[in-house]
Write an enzyme that holds these catalytic residues in place. Sequence first.
Site, short mmCIF file in Angstrom:
data_model
loop_
_atom_site.label_atom_id
_atom_site.label_comp_id
_atom_site.label_asym_id
_atom_site.label_seq_id
_atom_site.Cartn_x
_atom_site.Cartn_y
_atom_site.Cartn_z
N GLY A 12 3.24 -5.79 0.27
CA GLY A 12 3.33 -5.58 -1.14
C GLY A 12 2.64 -4.24 -1.55
O GLY A 12 2.76 -3.04 -0.76
N TYR A 13 2.19 -3.87 -2.66
CA TYR A 13 1.44 -2.82 -2.92
C TYR A 13 0.28 -2.36 -2.24
O TYR A 13 -0.02 -1.31 -1.48
CB TYR A 13 0.83 -3.03 -4.48
N ASN A 37 5.81 -8.98 7.11
CA ASN A 37 6.21 -9.47 5.74
C ASN A 37 7.18 -10.34 5.78
O ASN A 37 8.17 -10.50 6.46
CB ASN A 37 6.70 -8.26 4.80
N LYS A 38 7.20 -11.27 4.78
CA LYS A 38 8.11 -12.54 4.74
C LYS A 38 9.64 -12.11 4.46
O LYS A 38 10.57 -12.60 5.04
CB LYS A 38 7.55 -13.78 4.17
N GLU A 170 4.45 -9.41 -21.27
CA GLU A 170 5.54 -8.58 -21.08
C GLU A 170 6.89 -9.22 -20.81
O GLU A 170 7.91 -8.79 -21.19
CB GLU A 170 5.11 -8.03 -19.34
N ASP A 301 -4.45 -8.95 -4.54
CA ASP A 301 -5.00 -10.25 -5.16
C ASP A 301 -5.57 -11.06 -4.39
O ASP A 301 -6.27 -12.10 -5.03
CB ASP A 301 -3.60 -10.66 -5.79
N GLN A 319 -2.77 -1.64 -9.54
CA GLN A 319 -3.48 -0.42 -9.49
C GLN A 319 -4.42 -0.51 -8.71
O GLN A 319 -4.79 0.29 -7.62
CB GLN A 319 -4.03 -0.06 -11.14
P1 FAD Z 1 2.07 -8.06 -3.89
O1 FAD Z 1 2.32 -6.85 -4.09
O2 FAD Z 1 2.36 -9.40 -4.55
O3 FAD Z 1 2.58 -8.19 -2.21
C1 FAD Z 1 2.35 -9.44 -1.31
C2 FAD Z 1 3.53 -9.20 -0.23
O4 FAD Z 1 3.14 -10.30 0.70
C3 FAD Z 1 4.77 -9.68 -0.70
O5 FAD Z 1 5.55 -8.44 -0.41
C4 FAD Z 1 4.91 -11.16 -0.30
O6 FAD Z 1 6.59 -11.19 0.17
C5 FAD Z 1 4.23 -11.04 0.94
N1 FAD Z 1 4.00 -12.24 1.59
C6 FAD Z 1 3.34 -13.22 0.82
N2 FAD Z 1 2.96 -14.37 1.44
C7 FAD Z 1 3.55 -14.07 2.74
C8 FAD Z 1 3.29 -14.68 4.17
N3 FAD Z 1 2.63 -15.94 4.19
N4 FAD Z 1 3.73 -14.13 5.21
C9 FAD Z 1 4.23 -12.64 5.11
N5 FAD Z 1 4.49 -12.16 3.83
C10 FAD Z 1 3.89 -12.70 3.04
N6 FAD Z 1 -0.35 -4.91 -12.31
C11 FAD Z 1 -0.81 -3.91 -12.97
O7 FAD Z 1 -1.45 -2.82 -12.13
N7 FAD Z 1 0.11 -3.41 -13.62
C12 FAD Z 1 1.05 -4.21 -14.23
O8 FAD Z 1 1.68 -3.46 -15.27
C13 FAD Z 1 1.28 -5.27 -13.83
N8 FAD Z 1 2.42 -6.15 -14.45
C14 FAD Z 1 2.53 -7.36 -13.82
C15 FAD Z 1 3.94 -8.09 -14.18
C16 FAD Z 1 3.96 -9.15 -13.50
C17 FAD Z 1 5.28 -10.08 -14.22
C18 FAD Z 1 3.25 -9.93 -12.46
C19 FAD Z 1 3.68 -11.12 -11.92
C20 FAD Z 1 2.11 -9.05 -12.06
C21 FAD Z 1 1.71 -7.92 -12.64
N9 FAD Z 1 0.86 -7.09 -12.30
C22 FAD Z 1 0.49 -5.75 -12.64
C23 FAD Z 1 -0.33 -7.57 -11.12
C24 FAD Z 1 0.22 -6.97 -9.81
O9 FAD Z 1 1.50 -6.83 -9.71
C25 FAD Z 1 -0.58 -7.45 -8.63
O10 FAD Z 1 -1.79 -7.65 -8.79
C26 FAD Z 1 -0.11 -6.87 -7.43
O11 FAD Z 1 1.21 -7.08 -6.98
C27 FAD Z 1 -1.02 -7.19 -6.17
O12 FAD Z 1 -0.52 -6.56 -4.98
P2 FAD Z 1 -0.84 -7.19 -3.51
O13 FAD Z 1 -0.62 -5.87 -2.72
O14 FAD Z 1 -2.15 -8.04 -3.63
O15 FAD Z 1 0.47 -8.31 -3.52
#
Ligand code: FAD
Length: 405
Positions: A12-13, A37-38, A170, A301, A319
Amino acid sequence: MRKQKIVILGAGYGGLMTATRLQKTVGVNEAEIVLVNKNEYHYETTWLHEASAGTLHHDRVRYDIKTVIDQNKVDFIKDTAVEVKTDEKKVILENGEIDYDYLVVALGGESETFGIKGLKEYAFSIVNVNSARQIREHIEYQFATYSSEAEKKDERLTIVVGGAGFTGIEFLGELGNRIPELCREYDVDFKKVKVICVEAAPMVLPGFDPELVEYAVAHLEKKGVEFRIGTAIKECTTEGIIVGKGEEELEEIKAGTVIWAAGVRGNSLIEKSGIEAMRGRVKVQPDLRVPGHDNIFIIGDCSLIINEEINRPYPPTAQIAMQQGETCARNLVSLIRNKTELETFKPDIKGTVCSLGEDDAIGEAFGKKMVGSKASFMKKMVDNRALYMIGGPSLVLKKGKFNIF
Ligand code: FAD
């Protein structure tokens, strides 16, 4: 000397930022980098409300991970992580296992239903591409069925959104654009459609400037959204939801669609792996490592960091996840180069913009408040910037948002 192995869970991000920054800095002989990644694709989680409403095709919100990683430096494994055996420095995957010297957990969030009866079974949540597709299809199915049934069930056309936080608002903004389209497509009278936002807290968009919140509420109300603030969902059923202000006062709202957008928790793998967490989020050290586990970083997250100014956790955002990815990559480079001093993570909050549909938004950036097309333009720039940070100009050209005017 044996090369050290860095395993990143989640593209993810946070995870992709870590991987793409590492591939720029680490030599092939310095470390082995593995990204798990899944799915074969990354999705823009922050665009999922658009795919869920059907205002953006789900293929627009995702791209192939291999297009942004340097496969000479990063091994990509498509698999699902099931558990981390911290004592054995090993990750159990659905289809095997992988050992590591350094681990980055960046698995993102899951929906948190706080034990509310029926939500897991009967409500949808906006969490990934699959759930977004399902929500879009479900809403469309309700419209199509309504049109064709002899005895019309008006409640089919009621959509309840649980939560008036960022995701809920949103999504409501997108529905404001999508519902008139659906009405035209399925010959449905717009007046028959109800969109109800139910929020337990006494306010919409907590943490946002009250003037901006007022603007957002007025905008959404104009598009037909009804707000039930200070109202808690007590139960979700096959028929809709039961709400109440106390145990005594209960009311049933019949609805064909219920979307739960009121709670995020960290990935459940964290607890399964015996790592101490609060709702799947780990209070990480300033260098983003897990207390007691010097070889494990947790970002995005799944991590919890405190805003010292208000002594409360920062909300989980893309962010912050991306900024953590950058710090995490630099700290990993220090560790594999045997440097003991690691960087402290400090979020640099540039602003927040909340979209209210295709051409409207509210936001605060660089200390200035914005509404309307200006804020909407800013939102698209923020979305394009996230693409740029991970995949450079070519990814922006391929996936960017240019429908600006
Ligand atoms: P993610 O980007 O969610 O990535 C997690 C990755 O892990 C994914 O690719 C998933 O497939 C993979 N994964 C999960 N479980 C497994 C597993 N067991 N094995 C292998 N892979 C796995 N934040 C902002 O800053 N601005 C915004 O405008 C905003 N708008 C949003 C709108 C919506 C509708 C939502 C739902 C969230 C929004 N957010 C926003 C919050 C933001 O999207 C999250 O905080 C951010 O995506 C977290 O990033 P991450 O890298 O932790 O996880």
